[in-house]
Design a protein around this motif. Structure first.
Motif, mmCIF file in Angstrom:
data_model
loop_
_atom_site.group_PDB
_atom_site.id
_atom_site.type_symbol
_atom_site.label_atom_id
_atom_site.label_comp_id
_atom_site.label_asym_id
_atom_site.label_seq_id
_atom_site.Cartn_x
_atom_site.Cartn_y
_atom_site.Cartn_z
ATOM 1 N N GLY A 164 47.118 47.158 26.172
ATOM 2 C CA GLY A 164 47.650 47.543 24.871
ATOM 3 C C GLY A 164 46.708 48.318 23.977
ATOM 4 O O GLY A 164 45.520 48.032 23.892
ATOM 5 N N LEU A 165 47.252 49.319 23.317
ATOM 6 C CA LEU A 165 46.645 50.060 22.224
ATOM 7 C C LEU A 165 45.180 50.411 22.439
ATOM 8 O O LEU A 165 44.849 51.398 23.080
ATOM 9 N N SER A 166 44.265 49.597 21.890
ATOM 10 C CA SER A 166 42.851 49.952 21.931
ATOM 11 C C SER A 166 42.287 50.009 23.338
ATOM 12 O O SER A 166 41.243 50.631 23.567
ATOM 13 N N ALA A 167 42.958 49.372 24.300
ATOM 14 C CA ALA A 167 42.503 49.477 25.685
ATOM 15 C C ALA A 167 42.605 50.910 26.183
ATOM 16 O O ALA A 167 41.936 51.285 27.154
ATOM 17 N N GLY A 168 43.436 51.714 25.517
ATOM 18 C CA GLY A 168 43.504 53.135 25.843
ATOM 19 C C GLY A 168 42.181 53.836 25.595
ATOM 20 O O GLY A 168 41.837 54.804 26.289
ATOM 21 N N LEU A 169 41.420 53.341 24.633
ATOM 22 C CA LEU A 169 40.079 53.879 24.383
ATOM 23 C C LEU A 169 39.153 53.559 25.553
ATOM 24 O O LEU A 169 38.372 54.406 25.983
ATOM 25 N N ASP A 170 39.233 52.336 26.045
ATOM 26 C CA ASP A 170 38.409 51.948 27.195
ATOM 27 C C ASP A 170 38.713 52.852 28.392
ATOM 28 O O ASP A 170 37.800 53.312 29.086
ATOM 29 N N LEU A 171 39.997 53.092 28.617
ATOM 30 C CA LEU A 171 40.389 53.931 29.742
ATOM 31 C C LEU A 171 39.946 55.373 29.538
ATOM 32 O O LEU A 171 39.435 56.011 30.465
#
Length: 325
Positions: A164-171
């Motif tokens: 979710g959401l901020s995990a897109g930054l990790d990816l």
């Protein structure tokens, strides 16, 4: 030559999924320009047409190009949003997206963009991540996918997906690291004041005692009943007695409703109750362990870290009240 990044937008997309990825890639290019180097990326918003696209929260964005005109991409990004489940019903759009995906070196979904990824047939027999809240729905909708509800992101060949959401930054940082190396990805993370690699997994963000919304009938109030007895040594027979079932019937019904054994379910409830105590009480870790029925604080800490990816003390620091020590 700059690598082409295309972010697909559609009615009801989640703005954060789009802007976080957009900012990471453009930050990489801004840093390159400041160093008198050619920008590594060119980022564009892609949509079905050139008409303005309204997001789930009302923000409107203008696409740079359409699915029909986009050329080969380095990465095609599929953001999530409440509109994703409606989008996959539109065959003309998914067909056009499939064509673009085939011309892309990599395809990445963020949050519930995983529904789009799966609808394109790109996650068949692969692990795929999505927001923990929608993991079960995704698995039921696309049974040939292997949904990983805990991972911040999953990389499977040239297919990527995030939670979710901020995990897109990790990816996104992972994708940049693949292209530009760990040092540059770390510099971008520092510039954006975020971790290059976060500890833990999505489970630490999920709602405590989520099991109670997934059971029905005699098992509907099972978690509430067990919480009153968690400090005790609970056996399967005790659990069955609480819901007025035979032990055999209880095992079978629990497995049918939750896909868990009594032992797995009991540990889940103990750990989720511990989540709640760590956030809402001032109990020490040893006291939390005892309240949840663990034999020792060491065992509790090991199981908590195994399940959530972080130790109890770190969990309290992240999610507890500021006055809790």
């Amino acid at each position: 030559m700059a690598k082409q990044i295309g972010i697909f937008i559609y009615p009801g997309f989640q703005p954060m999924d789009v802007t976080c990825a957009y900012d990471c890639f453009t930050e990489a290019s801004s840093r390159a320009k400041s160093a008198d180097k050619p920008p590594p990326y060119q980022v564009s918003l892609i949509s079905e047409s050139m008409a303005p696209v309204t997001s789930a929260n009302g923000i409107t964005l203008l696409p740079h190009q359409t699915l029909d005109t986009v050329e080969r991409l380095h990465v095609l990004i599929l953001p999530g949003g409440e509109g994703s489940r409606e989008l996959i019903k539109q065959v003309n759009v998914t067909d056009a997206l499939t064509t673009v995906a085939k011309r892309s070196d990599k395809v990445a979904s963020i949050c519930t963009g995983a529904f789009i990824l799966a609808a394109l047939g790109l996650a068949e027999h692969r692990q795929i991540a999505t927001h923990w809240r929608f993991a079960r729905q995704l698995q039921q909708s696309f049974p040939n996918c292997v949904v990983n509800e805990k991972a911040l992101y999953v990389a499977q060949g040239n297919i990527f997906s995030s939670g979710g959401l901020s995990a897109g930054l990790d990816l996104t940082l992972h994708l940049i690291e693949q292209d530009l190396g760990a040092r540059e990805a770390t510099n971008i993370a520092r510039e954006m004041v975020m971790y290059m690699r976060r500890s833990g997994n999505q489970s630490q963000y999920s709602e405590p005692l989520s099991l109670q919304v997934n059971t029905s009938g005699r098992l509907e109030n099972l978690s509430e009943l067990l919480i009153k007895h968690l400090h005790k040594n609970i056996k399967v027979a005790d659990m069955a007695e609480l819901v007025n079932m035979s032990e055999r019937h209880f095992r079978r019904e629990l497995m049918n409703q939750t896909a868990m054994s009594p032992k797995q379910m009991l540990e889940k409830i103990r750990l989720e109750y511990a989540q709640d105590l760590l956030v809402t009480s001032q109990k020490q870790v040893e006291q939390v362990a005892a309240s949840c029925g663990f034999n020792s604080a060491d065992v509790f800490c090991r199981r908590f870290r195994h399940h959530f990816g972080v130790p109890p003390s770190d969990y309290r620091l992240r999610f507890g009240k500021s006055d809790l020590q």
